[in-house]
Each structure stands twice: as structure tokens, then as C-alpha cells.
Design an enzyme around this catalytic site. Structure first.
Site, PDB file in Angstrom:
ATOM      1  CD  GLU A 146      -7.049  47.611  20.923  1.00 12.42           C
ATOM      2  OE1 GLU A 146      -6.649  47.265  19.779  1.00 12.42           O
ATOM      3  OE2 GLU A 146      -8.235  47.523  21.255  1.00 12.42           O
ATOM      4  CG  HIS A 158     -14.637  39.736  26.756  1.00 10.39           C
ATOM      5  ND1 HIS A 158     -14.774  38.812  25.765  1.00 10.39           N
ATOM      6  CD2 HIS A 158     -14.761  40.947  26.172  1.00 10.39           C
ATOM      7  CE1 HIS A 158     -14.990  39.424  24.616  1.00 10.39           C
ATOM      8  NE2 HIS A 158     -14.985  40.726  24.834  1.00 10.39           N
TER       9      HIS A 158
END
Ligand SMILES: Cc1ncc(C[n+]2csc(CCOP(=O)(O)OP(=O)(O)O)c2C)c(N)n1
Length: 818
Positions: free
Chosen positions: A534, A605
Site C-alpha cells: 500500500e 474486511h
């Protein structure tokens, strides 16, 4: 007398002693001759580097002097690192540079190079140059092998004069003058747009991922420049409103320097890895990393040999090394390294050995962790004294002449310091924040209107083709995911410099299919998969934005933004602040997030925290809940990035991606048709404007919410309506800036406010909403339902910590009972 702490006085004394002890040259050497038989520098060139090094040294001394009477605010210096003057000299002044904070000498040389290259009107009697006369590298297509002559190679030897402007810049930074050329008193940084020096933050190594992104973008835009449209030193790519001005020449290389301790930082290892990964994959990343190795990170030593071992072991990155105390050698090696990067467009690292004099910064008592013998040894290796020794040995100058230059420069630097310390400082909060990304909603709206006009006018045929003959407005009702997909396609069509990238976005089309088909339609150069990191995904965006592209990176899940958030918070959001808008990194970061994924994942998630984003100054946070908001909001974000350089986070509620129904199975009420370009203007959604749904009389209760809360609140409101309760549901749509005016108006209308906040009770969005109401003097009733201060557990247990429909109804009833 040398104490056990290197002080400005020690350093100055020792320099004088060293020079005084140098024997007179046996014979004088012509300034135009190489300084030694095999040296790549003439006497004049080396003398120029000496002057740059001395200027840098005197700036350090002046910084401490200013601090001693409370007029200076920054004492991290460059002493011991002045070898980087030769690095700058071996590069082109148009090579973008992201510099270590010990780059005083580099900066002096770069500023002098640019001043020397600046066109001066020819004298009346000057001969017309022949047609094939060499011009500056930026002005025509240069031979990749030919590196420039260092500053002042043809000019008469100039002493301090060529470096006066750079010295003033640095001094202005030290005294926080609002006239400082890049940050305007907001920080002491090395940066100036006309020098292609991009300011870096104090967060060590955080600029390395950006450097890799710049390398990728410079190369990509060079390839895009097929028509060879050039303007000045930069390149214009594309046409119309979407055209990007690329500020650097097509064969530029990116230079990025940092210290030895910084090589261990996660951001640095990410950047090296990403550069190597791309190289391994056959993509070109023309970045020259420069590690200035003084052996220390404040007090912690780099283990002997570690820096070389780790830099040599970086796959795909070629290793060069030089001794910063040997200016001729450093110049030669940098030339070789830069030529290699420029020719092959591949990454390399220059390991430059340096020392650190006068401690880490002014307040650092080195004696606590370094022995007197070690400090004395460093003084013996002073690179400025080494340059002086070389000049005297070669017969270019005498020690007395060099000392005279040193003193004259010292005098001039102090004179400038006195001048700038009287300059104004930033005078108000408004002054300070004026450098944040501007917000110009009218221009943004106009940009959306222009995009609409292009899409329905000159771009209509290309649009039709890109959508396979069936534009999305003819495709029937869409989900949130489909609507974002279509809006991304429209964005790619309208902004030739836009690129969509991230983990799994291209070939697979995204974990949830949001980017499906975009790669096939727009090609792998504009829609591409990145490696799994990321920090690097955002770093690529940072560099690409700076290079003139319109990056749309994706962070696969909100929880994983936290891996990399400094790239947004510390790097992206600060660029305009620390450069007064001279540099900008427009970006729309798509983040899939928030909770309520039925039956999938646990916390990571379903992460429901945005606290880390809410307080980043200038950052825009969009949360589209519905398909008919998603497309206009994405268009607004793209326009705002292009117009104002905004950094936008486009937070997509995963649980709503494929939702179709609102009140009952099969009602299709959460679907919406995609608007045709002719209606984009009427449907424009400005940043910071909420959407209000009126249910029943809409007079009894106001629910303020966003994201998944919108759907739950609408359902709750429908149930309440059956009991005769009229509700207005306010979808914030923007979490930063909050739609404060809408919040207050809609709350005051009913006098009863229920904030439905799916983020956590602590640090959640609801805190901001309630605070906005209090600030505005709202006197009605207010309640909040919010997520529990917990991570989200796996499976059905998630219901215990997330906001539930029942909690909303209960909260509403409690309010209505008052
Ligand atoms: C990410 C981060 N952590 C900690 C610091 C505090 N800090 C400032 S400079 C420095 C040492 C850096 O050493 P090095 O990279 O070798 O550069 P040098 O100062 O020796 O030139 C540290 C720990 C910081 N600025 N950034």
C-alpha cells in the site's frame, strides 16, 4: 581548543588550522586545466564547488548563530555532507530532486546552475552563435551519455556571488520568513519549483516511494509524448482541458537522497523493492537514489558494513559508491551513475560516504554517545578541508586565498542573515492555512460542465466506442459498483493523464468487480495492477500526480490503508502546504471499506474507522452510499483534483456495492440509472453538500448519517412514517469537509437530531456532527448511535458492535418521546 563536543567554534578553528598548515603550492595551475591529470574537473570547477561547500558550511554556522539569540528556528545542518555539491554538479538542473535535509551544498550548486542557464539578453556586439552551438540540456534533446559541466565551468570563478540567492533561501527558511520561496515560513525545507527541487518532509524516507512514482510517471509520460509536443523545459501531453503539463524534460532522471539510518525504514525498503520489482518486470524507473552515509542515525550507529551490504543486495538496483571527501571522485562516479540511469532508464543507488559534524542538530550533545577521539577523527575528515587540500595541492589556489574566500562568504552569509531575520513571519491562522489545497467550487463545477460538454460533443464518438456502442445511460438501472465503474470509464475518457491502479484492479477488475473491463478498454498503461504494498501504491500516486498525471489508486480495504497512511497524511496532504501550491499531487484514492459484509471476513474486511483521515487538513473524504450519488461525486473528486490539486479519498461502502433493494426484496430501489452527459451539470454534487430525503411530513425528526447508515435510516424512517412520524434523512456524502450548513439547517428544522454513525463512538464521524451542532448554537435534542469501540468480530457476533436497525429505531423513539 577542541572540546569533546564539536561546536561551531571547534569546526571553524579546526578548518583554519588545517588550511594554515597546508604547504604553499609548488607551482600554480591554470584554472582551465584539470585539477589533477586524471580528474574530471578543472581547477575553476573545483573552486566553484569549494565555494558552494563553504557557503553551505557558513549557513550551518549562521543557523546556530541565529538560534543563539532566538531568531533562528532550525539547526539541522549539512556539515560533513558537503560532498553532495559534486553530486549536484554531475546532474542536470532539470532532474527533479527530492533532497535529504543535509543538502545545503547540493542546493547551492543547483541554484547556481539554474541561474547560469537562465537566458540572458545577448550583448549588442555579441556574435550570433552558430546554428549547431550547444544549448542547455533542457532546450533540446540531449545525448543520453553527455552529462553537464558543473556550474561555473565556463564562467569566471565567482566566490559567494553565484550562491547568494540559495543562501538567502536557506536563511529565510531558518528564520521562518514568510518570504521563503517554497514553504513561505511553514517549514525549513529545501525546495523551489524553478530548481526542480521538490520539498520533502521531516519524516525520514517518506519521500522515497514518491520518487519511485515520479520515475514511473516521467517514463510513462515520455512514451506518451509521441507527437513530441514540448513547451519550455517540460512536455505537454494530451490536449484540451485534460492536458497535463509535465514539468520535467522527457529524459530527466529523478534524484532522491536520504541518510544511512533511513535505508532501514519501511518506506525506504518499500521504495527500493518497488523500483527493483518494476525493473525485474521490465518497466523503466529512472531514479538515482543517493544514500549519504555518515554512519549514524542521531545516536544509533549503522553497523559496520551494513549500509553497503543492504544497498548492494537490492535486486534490480545498480550500486555505485563514492567518498564525499573526494569531490573529483564523487563527481566522476555520479556522472557515471546518472548517465547509466538516464540511458537505460533503470534505478541505481549512489552510496556516498560522508561524516556528520556538529552533531545531529543544534541541541544534540554528541559527547553522550561518541568519544572525543571519534569526534576528532571526523574533524580530520572534514570534506570542505579536503576540497581545500586538493585545490592547494594542485596549485589552483593558496591556503590564504581559500581562507579569504571562506571569510568573505561567512561575512556575506551573516549579512544576509541579518537582512532576512527582520522579514515578516506568517501573521495569522488564515495566512498559515492559505497554502492548503484551495477549494474553488465554481471552477470545479465549470470543469464538470466542460467534461459534460466534451462527452456529449467532440468526445461522443470515442465515448460510444469505449462503451462498446452502448453508453452506460442506456444500460438500465445500476448498482453502486456498476455506477463507479462507468464513472471511472468516463473519467479515463475525459482525462488523458488519468490512470487507475492498485492491487488486483486490472486483470481481475477488482476484488468486487468495480474496475472490471477498464484495462481492456483503456490499456495496461492506464489501468494496471501494482505489487502488493500500500505504501508503494500511494507512492506511485504521489509521484504520478506531481509529474502531471491524474492518479486514481485503489486501496483494497480500508484496514490496509493504515499500513500506508503516512503517504496520505504526511506526504500527499502536505505537499501544497509546504510548497505554497508550487507543487501539487492531485489524487483520488479509492478505498473499499466500512462494515456489514454479510458473512465475510472479520475486522479487516469490515473496518469501520475513518478517524485517521478526518483530521488531515485539506483532505477531501467522499462516501457515496447510492449509485446515483457515486458517479457525480466521483466526477467532482476528479475535477477537484485536476482543478485544485485536491487529495480526495473516495470511500466506497463494500456492503452496498451490489445492493439492489431498499425496502423489500426485489423492489430495485437501491439501483439507479446512469445520467447521460447532458444532465451532469444539473446533477453536479459539490464537495461538502449533503443530500436530504424527506419522508412523510419530514417535520418530527432529523437523522444524520452516511454510507450504510443511509439505507438503514431510510428503512427506519419508512417504518416510523407508518406511525405518522415525519423524518428527514440527511446523507452527509462528504465526511471532510462536513456539510455543516446542511447539518444545521436540517437539524434546526425538526429540533430532534439522531446521528447514525457506523464508525466508532470514539473518534467517529458522529463526534464531528455533534460538535458542529454545538458550535452553531443548536439548542434542540440530540442523540447518537454509533459503533462500539471495538474491532469487528467474525460472523454474527459483528451485530453486537455495529449500529443495528433496531438501535436506530430505539434512538428515534427515545428522541420522539422527549
Ligand atoms: C519516520 C521518522 N522517525 C524518526 C524520525 C526522527 N529522526 C530525525 S532524523 C533521524 C535520524 C536519521 O538518520 P539518517 O537517515 O542516517 O540521516 P542523518 O541525520 O544521519 O543524515 C531520526 C531518527 C523522523 N524524522 N522520521
Amino acid at each position: 581548543m577542541l572540546s569533546d563536543v564539536t561546536t561551531p567554534q571547534d569546526l571553524d578553528d579546526r578548518f583554519r588550522e588545517t588550511l594554515a598548515a597546508l604547504p604553499a603550492p609548488a607551482q600554480r595551475r591554470d584554472l582551465a586545466d584539470p585539477v589533477t591529470d586524471d580528474a574530471p574537473l578543472t581547477g575553476a570547477q573545483l573552486l566553484d564547488l569549494f565555494d558552494a561547500q563553504v557557503t553551505s558550511r557558513q549557513l550551518d554556522l549562521a543557523g546556530r548563530w541565529l538560534r543563539s539569540f532566538g531568531e533562528g528556528f532550525y539547526t539541522i545542518g549539512s556539515s560533513g555532507h558537503e560532498g553532495n555539491a559534486a553530486v549536484a554538479a554531475a546532474l542536470r538542473p532539470t532532474d527533479p530532486a527530492l533532497l535529504h535535509y543535509r543538502s545545503g551544498a547540493f542546493y547551492c550548486v543547483r541554484a547556481a546552475q539554474v541561474a547560469a542557464d537562465a537566458p540572458t539578453p545577448p550583448a549588442a556586439d555579441a556574435p550570433t552563435p552558430p546554428a549547431d552551438a550547444p544549448t542547455s540540456p533542457a532546450a533540446d534533446a540531449p545525448d543520453p551519455d553527455s552529462e553537464p559541466e558543473p556550474a561555473g565551468s565556463e564562467a569566471p570563478v565567482g566566490g559567494f556571488v553565484p550562491y547568494a540567492e540559495a543562501a538567502r533561501d536557506v536563511l529565510r527558511g531558518m528564520v521562518a520568513s514568510s518570504e521563503e520561496p517554497i514553504a513561505g515560513g511553514r517549514h525549513k525545507v529545501f525546495g523551489r519549483a524553478d530548481l526542480a527541487v521538490v520539498p520533502t518532509t521531516s519524516t525520514i524516507a517518506s519521500h522515497l516511494p514518491r520518487a519511485v512514482g515520479m520515475g514511473l510517471a516521467v517514463e510513462r509520460l515520455r512514451r506518451l509524448d509521441t507527437a513530441g509536443r514540448r513547451t519550455g523545459t517540460g512536455v505537454r501531453v494530451g490536449s484540451g482541458a485534460g492536458a497535463a503539463h509535465v514539468p520535467w524534460p522527457p529524459d530527466a532522471i529523478v534524484v532522491c537522497s536520504f541518510g544511512d539510518a533511513s535505508v532501514n525504514h519501511a518506506s525506504a525498503t518499500a521504495a527500493f523493492n518497488t523500483a527493483g520489482w518494476y525493473d525485474h518486470a521490465g518497466l523503466r524507473i529512472p531514479v538515482l537514489f543517493v544514500c549519504e552515509d555518515n554512519g549514524l542515525g542521531i545516536s544509533v550507529r549503522s553497523p559496520e558494513g551494513w549500509v553497503e551490504a543492504t544497498l548492494r543486495a537490492k535486486p534490480g538496483i545498480r550500486y555505485f559508491s563514492a567518498d564525499g571527501a573526494d569531490p573529483a571522485g564523487t563527481y566522476a562516479v555520479t556522472q557515471e551513475a546518472a548517465a547509466w540511469v538516464r540511458r537505460y532508464r533503470r534505478p541505481a543507488v549512489l552510496h556516498l560516504r560522508t561524516i556528520r559534524l556538529m552533531g545531529h542538530a543544534g541541541a544534540d550533545a554528541e559527547s553522550a554517545y561518541r568519544s572525543p577521539a571519534e569526534l576528532a577523527e571526523d574533524l580530520d575528515r572534514d570534506p570542505v578541508a579536503a576540497t581545500a587540500r586538493l585545490l592547494v595541492d594542485a596549485g589552483v589556489a593558496t591556503a590564504e586565498e581559500l581562507l579569504a574566500r571562506y571569510d568573505e562568504t561567512g561575512w556575506q552569509v551573516r549579512r544576509l542573515a541579518e537582512e532576512v531575520l527582520g522579514e515578516p513571519k506568517l501573521a495569522s491562522a488564515a495566512d498559515v492555512v492559505s497554502a492548503l489545497a484551495p477549494r474553488r467550487p465554481v471552477r470545479v463545477a465549470r470543469a464538470v460542465a466542460d467534461a459534460a460538454a466534451r462527452a456529449s460533443g467532440p468526445g461522443a464518438a470515442a465515448r460510444e466506442e469505449a462503451f462498446g456502442g452502448k453508453p452506460p445511460e442506456l444500460s438500465g438501472p445500476m448498482t453502486l459498483a456498476q455506477s463507479i465503474n462507468a464513472a471511472l470509464a468516463d473519467g479515463l475518457l475525459d482525462h488523458p493523464q488519468m490512470a487507475v491502479f492498485g492491487e488486483d484492479v486490472a486483470v481481475k477488475g477488482g476484488v468486487y468487480g468495480v474496475t472490471k473491463g477498464l484495462r481492456d478498454r483503456f490499456g495496461a498503461a492506464r489501468v494496471f495492477d501494482t505489487l502488493l504494498d500500500e505504501t508503494s501504491v500511494l507512492g506511485l500516486g504521489l509521484g504520478a500526480g506531481l509529474a502531471g498525471m491524474l492518479p486514481v489508486p485503489e486501496i483494497q480495504y480500508l484496514a490496509y490503508l493504515h499500513n500506508a497512511e503516512d503517504q496520505l497524511r504526511g506526504e500527499a496532504a502536505t505537499m501544497q502546504f509546504f510548497s505554497r501550491g508550487a507543487f501539487r499531487n492531485p489524487m483520488v484514492v479509492r478505498v473499499a471499506g466500512l462494515a456489514y459484509q454479510q458473512g465475510f471476513g472479520g475486522h479487516f474486511h469490515n473496518d469501520n474507522s475513518v478517524a485517521v483521515l478526518r483530521d488531515v487538513p485539506g483532505l477531501v473524504i467522499a462516501v457515496p452510499a447510492r449509485p446515483d450519488d457515486a458517479a457525480p461525486m466521483l466526477r467532482t473528486c476528479l475535477a477537484s483534483a485536476a482543478v485544485d490539486g485536491s487529495v480526495c479519498v473516495f470511500l466506497e461502502p463494500i456492503a452496498l456495492y451490489h445492493t439492489r433493494d431498499l425496502y423489500a426484496d426485489g423492489d430495485g430501489e437501491w439501483l439507479a440509472g446512469y445520467p447521460e452527459p447532458g444532465s451532469w451539470v444539473a446533477g453536479h454534487v459539490p464537495i461538502g453538500r449533503a443530500r436530504v430525503y424527506r419522508i412523510g411530513s419530514a417535520d418530527d425528526l432529523t437523522i444524520i448519517t452516511f454510507g450504510n447508515g443511509v439505507r438503514m435510516s431510510l428503512r427506519a424512517a419508512a417504518a416510523l412514517a407508518e406511525e405518522g412520524v415525519g423524518t428527514r434523512v440527511v446523507d452527509l456524502r462528504w465526511l471532510a469537509p462536513l456539510p455543516v450548513a446542511d447539518i444545521i439547517r436540517e437539524s434546526s428544522a425538526t429540533g430532534r437530531v439522531l446521528v447514525v454513525d457506523e464508525t466508532r463512538r470514539s473518534g467517529g464521524v458522529g463526534e464531528g456532527v455533534i460538535a458542529a451542532l454545538v458550535d452553531a448554537g443548536y439548542v434542540g435534542a440530540a442523540r447518537r448511535v454509533a459503533g462500539v469501540d471495538s474491532f469487528v468480530p467474525l460472523g454474527p457476533a459483528a451485530r453486537h458492535v455495529l449500529v443495528s436497525p433496531e438501535a436506530i429505531t430505539d434512538g428515534a423513539r427515545t428522541l420522539l418521546a422527549r
